[in-house]
Design an enzyme around this catalytic site. Sequence first.
Site, PDB file in Angstrom:
ATOM      1  N   ASP A   5    -125.270  30.070 -19.615  1.00 36.26           N
ATOM      2  CA  ASP A   5    -124.499  30.155 -18.236  1.00 36.26           C
ATOM      3  C   ASP A   5    -123.028  30.312 -18.561  1.00 36.26           C
ATOM      4  O   ASP A   5    -122.562  29.957 -17.780  1.00 36.26           O
ATOM      5  CB  ASP A   5    -124.828  27.954 -18.203  1.00 36.26           C
ATOM      6  CG  ASP A   5    -126.025  27.416 -17.889  1.00 36.26           C
ATOM      7  OD1 ASP A   5    -127.101  28.890 -17.016  1.00 36.26           O
ATOM      8  OD2 ASP A   5    -126.267  26.947 -17.997  1.00 36.26           O
ATOM      9  N   CYS A  33    -135.716  30.482 -17.643  1.00 34.64           N
ATOM     10  CA  CYS A  33    -134.423  30.135 -18.270  1.00 34.64           C
ATOM     11  C   CYS A  33    -134.516  28.539 -18.462  1.00 34.64           C
ATOM     12  O   CYS A  33    -135.345  27.434 -18.298  1.00 34.64           O
ATOM     13  CB  CYS A  33    -133.682  29.865 -16.850  1.00 34.64           C
ATOM     14  SG  CYS A  33    -131.896  29.190 -16.559  1.00 34.64           S
ATOM     15  N   ASP A  50    -136.516  26.821 -13.984  1.00 33.06           N
ATOM     16  CA  ASP A  50    -135.729  26.533 -15.395  1.00 33.06           C
ATOM     17  C   ASP A  50    -135.803  25.451 -15.865  1.00 33.06           C
ATOM     18  O   ASP A  50    -136.971  24.789 -15.826  1.00 33.06           O
ATOM     19  CB  ASP A  50    -133.964  25.937 -14.164  1.00 33.06           C
ATOM     20  CG  ASP A  50    -132.181  26.238 -15.095  1.00 33.06           C
ATOM     21  OD1 ASP A  50    -133.275  26.522 -16.124  1.00 33.06           O
ATOM     22  OD2 ASP A  50    -132.251  25.806 -14.538  1.00 33.06           O
TER      23      ASP A  50
HETATM   24  C1  DGJ Z   1    -128.888  25.702 -15.340  1.00 27.80           C
HETATM   25  C2  DGJ Z   1    -129.081  27.289 -15.336  1.00 27.80           C
HETATM   26  O1  DGJ Z   1    -128.933  27.455 -16.653  1.00 27.80           O
HETATM   27  C3  DGJ Z   1    -128.067  27.839 -14.161  1.00 27.80           C
HETATM   28  O2  DGJ Z   1    -128.898  28.889 -14.447  1.00 27.80           O
HETATM   29  C4  DGJ Z   1    -128.686  26.689 -12.927  1.00 27.80           C
HETATM   30  O3  DGJ Z   1    -129.784  27.211 -12.457  1.00 27.80           O
HETATM   31  C5  DGJ Z   1    -128.381  25.328 -13.365  1.00 27.80           C
HETATM   32  N1  DGJ Z   1    -129.179  25.299 -14.314  1.00 27.80           N
HETATM   33  C6  DGJ Z   1    -128.640  24.709 -11.996  1.00 27.80           C
HETATM   34  O4  DGJ Z   1    -129.273  23.410 -12.306  1.00 27.80           O
END
Ligand code: DGJ
Length: 753
Positions: free
Chosen positions: A547, A525, A479
Amino acid sequence: MGISYDSERQIFLINTEHTSYIMGLSNDYLGHIYYGKRVNVPCGRSMLRDSEMAYFSGNIGEKCTFADSYPFEYGTGGTGDFRESCIELTNVDGYTGCEFKYVSHRIYKGKDALAGLPHTFGSEDDTETLEIRLHDEVLGVKLYLSYSVFAGIDAICRSIRIVNDSEAAVEIRKLMSASFEMDAADCGRPMELISLHGSWARERSLDRRPMGHGGIVINSNRGISSHQDHPFIAVVSPDATETAGDVWAMNFVYSGNFEAVTDRTQHDRLRVMMGINHDTFDWTLRPGEEFTAPEVVTVYSAEGLGAMSRTFHDLYRGHLIRSKYLHMKRPILINNWEATYFNFDTEKLLSIARAAKESGIEMLVMDDGWFGHRSSDNSSLGDWQVNTEKLPGGLEYLVSEVNKIGLKFGIWFEPEMVSPDSELYRAHSDWAIAIPGREASQCRTQFVLDLTREEVRDYVYESIAAVLRSANIEYVKWDMNRPLTDIGSTKLKNQGELLHRYMLGVYEIQERMITEFPNLLLENCSSGGARLDPGMLYYSPQIWCSDDTDAMERLSIQEGTTLMYPLSAMGAHVSDCPNHIVGRTTDFATRGIVALSGTFGYELDITKISEADRGLIPKQVALYHRVNDLVREGDYYRLASGRDNGEFYCWSVVAKDKSEVLVSYVQQRGGANLRTRAVKLQGLDTEAEYILDRSMCDGFIDEKTGDAADKNSAAEESATEIYRGDELMYVGFITDKLWGDGKGRLYHFVRKG
Ligand code: DGJ
């Protein structure tokens, strides 16, 4: 596919299966002649327009007259070409201006790697490359323009390398990766520009506008390709639709700051270019050094946006994504983010794992909050040690228990960050990107690590690799949750290099990770889909799309994403309702239909959802096993868009051999007194007969017959309807009348025999 050079007429011809790209030389200046539908007789030189009177002086031979309108393949500023330039260089004495002349070229089988950068690849059997060498004699600098083509794919992959052969350093203030020129209007009607814009949880919405005179800039300066603008543009003829019209598209194989520029000139020509955003870039090229700019993919389609998308999909599946999982069904995962957020412990995760196993789910992914003392997003990034208060026995225990239940295990990291409240920051506050003397901006209470520094990259890599070595972890969600600000690194002499060096650092760490752990399934991500780009796809076969997991919102987000990216790359999950982002409640079946057009998984607390919904999961899982080979590998068609009709979306995936097609139909909004809707399919065998298999129409399938079922006999058993391919394509078929908002249907047509 083929590349040739006609030395007598000084013309380069690059052919893909259906397109041609032609350049020529005039007085050793490389000029753009044509990019479009394939021409089998190479064009003449007339399109170079190098003998036209184009200036008030009327003096054809004058350099300024020439430079003002010549269709330079790679326009340089400062010496008479006043259009948007592709390159800006400054020498040690501060002089600007450059001009490049043809020196030589080579045509070779295959394609060279772009060291340290993501890039498309191909073998000597299916790929050919043209490299043209240009030279600025005054600066002593060489430019290498590369064009690669691939068998059966109507794309050209382009990159630029610059080499400083002089005795002094040169500052690169701008270096676009690709550019071409074309007429700005089609018989007087201006070309239009398609780009993608968005925001967090609202990624990749389509924007379309006619192009007036002057420039248009689509860019990111956030240090990531971003939610807001996307490294993609398409110049289209005014009549272009999904199925017809001309499209010239560019997509950047890069994940940092970018710019895409179109410039409509005084002579109604259009210069189109893409590269690293020069507002936030500056690079010192010392004597003997070289710099390679990231790759741009260009696609021309004479058959509208649909064909453009299928070309990108084939290119990325065949020549960009390297993961061994690319052509495999990915394990159906359940992610605990929307299920628990930070509030979980071992027992909670195991309870989810047990229920998931009963429903046929194959992997548990533990998201944010398992390390340091992180119980909110205010701490611990950088401290990649398991929180044993939450997870007694650590990862080893948790993972082995999850494995005993029969599930694989995946984990979340945010490796590029550091929280001010962390051991790492307390020990190495200088590792965060910041401008000395200025208080750096926090965002989600975190700073960005200075990945231009080797010791920081090593720390990051070793700390995440140690976790991966410590237990049987089969998946990583990588992420990245904030933009880059306060651009400063104490170790860099030229701060203008930071953002690009940062990206190279990210790429280097991901390369190390997939090299040491070749069986790892990596999902990128960035606060949802802020770094969903071809650069990251080189390292991970899938990227979390947004998200926003609301099925209705996902329709347009996923539609925009499919403009370039295959369904196999789009992270999509069924989540709980009311949806956490928008508060909407949508049928469980419809949520599944939308997620099935991505990697598919769940993002909910399976122990808490209704018995009815939970009972449907095994049927959805069986459906995934039935259709995923087709969804992952097939040809994708956008058939109807709620963006245009305000009511419903319809899309299909057709097998490469045209033996089956899955049609997904989702009504966003119901309405009063509606007639049924006819949908026309695309890409079928017009002569063949197709049986409509209604066994999965409601978005579920019998879990017992699901995976093993022979598609043809399943179709025949439930068959009541047989259509010819031409009928489905030209007449269409009638979709079910649906009552209510957010209802969906799946139609599976299987070729007879
Ligand atoms: C942002 C991501 O897009 C979410 O899916 C999740 O993993 C959160 N961060 C966690 O902090």
